[in-house]
Motif scaffolding. Structure first.
Motif, short mmCIF file in Angstrom:
data_model
loop_
_atom_site.label_atom_id
_atom_site.label_comp_id
_atom_site.label_asym_id
_atom_site.label_seq_id
_atom_site.Cartn_x
_atom_site.Cartn_y
_atom_site.Cartn_z
N LEU A 50 22.89 -46.80 -50.27
CA LEU A 50 21.74 -46.32 -50.99
C LEU A 50 21.78 -44.58 -50.28
O LEU A 50 21.24 -44.27 -49.37
N LYS A 51 21.93 -43.38 -51.52
CA LYS A 51 22.16 -42.47 -51.15
C LYS A 51 20.65 -41.34 -51.59
O LYS A 51 20.18 -41.84 -52.91
N VAL A 52 20.43 -39.70 -50.58
CA VAL A 52 19.22 -39.74 -51.84
C VAL A 52 20.08 -38.95 -52.76
O VAL A 52 21.00 -38.59 -53.59
N GLY A 53 19.37 -39.05 -54.18
CA GLY A 53 19.25 -39.05 -55.80
C GLY A 53 19.81 -40.18 -56.13
O GLY A 53 19.43 -40.14 -57.51
N ASP A 54 19.88 -41.26 -55.78
CA ASP A 54 19.57 -42.41 -56.65
C ASP A 54 18.76 -42.85 -57.41
O ASP A 54 17.43 -42.10 -56.83
N ARG A 55 18.53 -43.75 -58.42
CA ARG A 55 16.91 -44.35 -59.10
C ARG A 55 17.62 -45.60 -58.56
O ARG A 55 17.88 -46.14 -58.67
N VAL A 56 16.54 -45.98 -57.82
CA VAL A 56 16.24 -47.49 -57.62
C VAL A 56 14.93 -48.14 -57.98
O VAL A 56 13.34 -46.74 -58.49
N LYS A 57 14.76 -49.12 -58.01
CA LYS A 57 13.94 -49.99 -58.45
C LYS A 57 13.03 -50.32 -56.96
O LYS A 57 13.73 -51.59 -56.63
N VAL A 58 11.68 -50.45 -57.42
CA VAL A 58 11.07 -51.43 -56.40
C VAL A 58 11.21 -52.86 -56.49
O VAL A 58 10.35 -52.76 -57.15
N ILE A 59 11.17 -53.86 -55.87
CA ILE A 59 10.66 -55.57 -56.48
C ILE A 59 9.90 -56.04 -55.79
O ILE A 59 9.90 -57.20 -55.52
N VAL A 74 16.11 -40.30 -47.26
CA VAL A 74 17.01 -41.59 -46.11
C VAL A 74 17.06 -41.75 -44.52
O VAL A 74 16.87 -40.80 -44.27
N ASP A 75 16.64 -42.32 -44.32
CA ASP A 75 16.27 -42.64 -42.59
C ASP A 75 17.18 -44.03 -42.43
O ASP A 75 16.33 -45.41 -42.90
N ARG A 76 18.33 -43.96 -41.96
CA ARG A 76 19.41 -44.92 -41.80
C ARG A 76 18.94 -45.73 -40.17
O ARG A 76 19.06 -46.70 -40.40
N GLU A 77 18.53 -45.10 -39.59
CA GLU A 77 17.93 -45.55 -38.56
C GLU A 77 16.90 -47.15 -38.10
O GLU A 77 16.99 -48.10 -38.09
N LYS A 115 14.80 -47.27 -44.24
CA LYS A 115 13.97 -46.96 -44.94
C LYS A 115 14.24 -45.51 -46.31
O LYS A 115 15.05 -44.73 -45.52
N ALA A 116 13.83 -45.87 -47.24
CA ALA A 116 13.87 -44.50 -48.04
C ALA A 116 12.59 -43.87 -49.13
O ALA A 116 11.56 -44.91 -49.38
N PHE A 117 12.78 -42.58 -49.05
CA PHE A 117 11.52 -41.92 -48.85
C PHE A 117 11.78 -41.20 -50.18
O PHE A 117 12.20 -41.13 -50.93
N LEU A 118 10.68 -41.93 -51.72
CA LEU A 118 10.28 -42.28 -53.29
C LEU A 118 10.36 -40.80 -53.64
O LEU A 118 8.73 -40.68 -53.03
N LYS A 119 10.47 -40.95 -54.74
CA LYS A 119 9.63 -39.60 -54.86
C LYS A 119 8.42 -40.10 -55.91
O LYS A 119 8.04 -41.09 -56.66
N ASP A 120 7.78 -39.21 -55.31
CA ASP A 120 6.02 -39.36 -55.88
C ASP A 120 4.72 -40.82 -55.11
O ASP A 120 4.50 -40.82 -56.41
N LYS A 170 -5.87 -31.24 -42.76
CA LYS A 170 -5.00 -33.15 -43.38
C LYS A 170 -3.56 -31.99 -43.90
O LYS A 170 -3.13 -31.08 -44.66
N LYS A 171 -2.91 -33.50 -43.85
CA LYS A 171 -1.40 -32.97 -44.25
C LYS A 171 -0.64 -34.36 -44.69
O LYS A 171 -0.67 -35.41 -44.33
N THR A 172 -0.19 -34.06 -46.28
CA THR A 172 0.80 -35.09 -46.44
C THR A 172 2.00 -35.61 -46.05
O THR A 172 2.90 -34.72 -46.10
N VAL A 173 2.17 -37.05 -46.55
CA VAL A 173 3.69 -37.35 -45.87
C VAL A 173 3.71 -38.58 -46.96
O VAL A 173 3.10 -38.77 -47.24
N HIS A 174 5.38 -38.41 -46.48
CA HIS A 174 5.51 -39.36 -47.66
C HIS A 174 5.72 -41.08 -46.29
O HIS A 174 5.94 -40.96 -44.99
N VAL A 175 6.18 -42.61 -46.88
CA VAL A 175 5.61 -43.61 -46.16
C VAL A 175 7.17 -43.55 -46.74
O VAL A 175 6.93 -44.34 -48.07
N GLY A 176 8.47 -44.30 -46.10
CA GLY A 176 8.73 -45.24 -46.28
C GLY A 176 8.64 -46.89 -46.71
O GLY A 176 7.69 -47.11 -46.10
N ILE A 177 9.88 -47.00 -47.71
CA ILE A 177 9.79 -48.08 -48.34
C ILE A 177 11.46 -49.03 -47.52
O ILE A 177 12.25 -48.09 -47.85
#
Length: 75
Positions: free
Chosen positions: A5-14, A28-31, A34-39, A58-65
């Motif tokens: 998985l790399k930046v720019g790939d389209r993925v489906k959450v299963i 993408v955080d390989r260690e 986890k991947a961080f998805l847009k919106d 307040k600060k908005t942050v992405h949570v990885g999947i």
């Protein structure tokens, strides 16, 4: 074996709360595997007042999947 998985790939959450959602990867955080998805999975963190951040607030942050919950979409 890690998925390619790399930046720019389209993925489906299963699995999880966003099951069935299709989005593109922003980061993408390989260690942590986890991947961080847009919106998707954006949360607010409350910041304490400090010398470097005197206003606090307040600060908005992405949570990885996790990679195991994602499936690469075919084009």
């Amino acid at each position: 074996m890690a998925k390619c998985l790399k930046v720019g790939d389209r993925v489906k959450v299963i699995a999880g709360d966003h099951k069935g959602t299709v989005a593109s990867i922003v980061k993408v955080d390989r260690e942590a595997r986890k991947a961080f998805l847009k919106d998707i999975d954006i949360r607010e963190r409350h910041m304490r007042k400090t010398q470097f951040n005197p206003a606090g607030g307040k600060k908005t942050v992405h949570v990885g999947i996790d990679f195991s919950n994602l499936k690469k979409e075919d084009k």
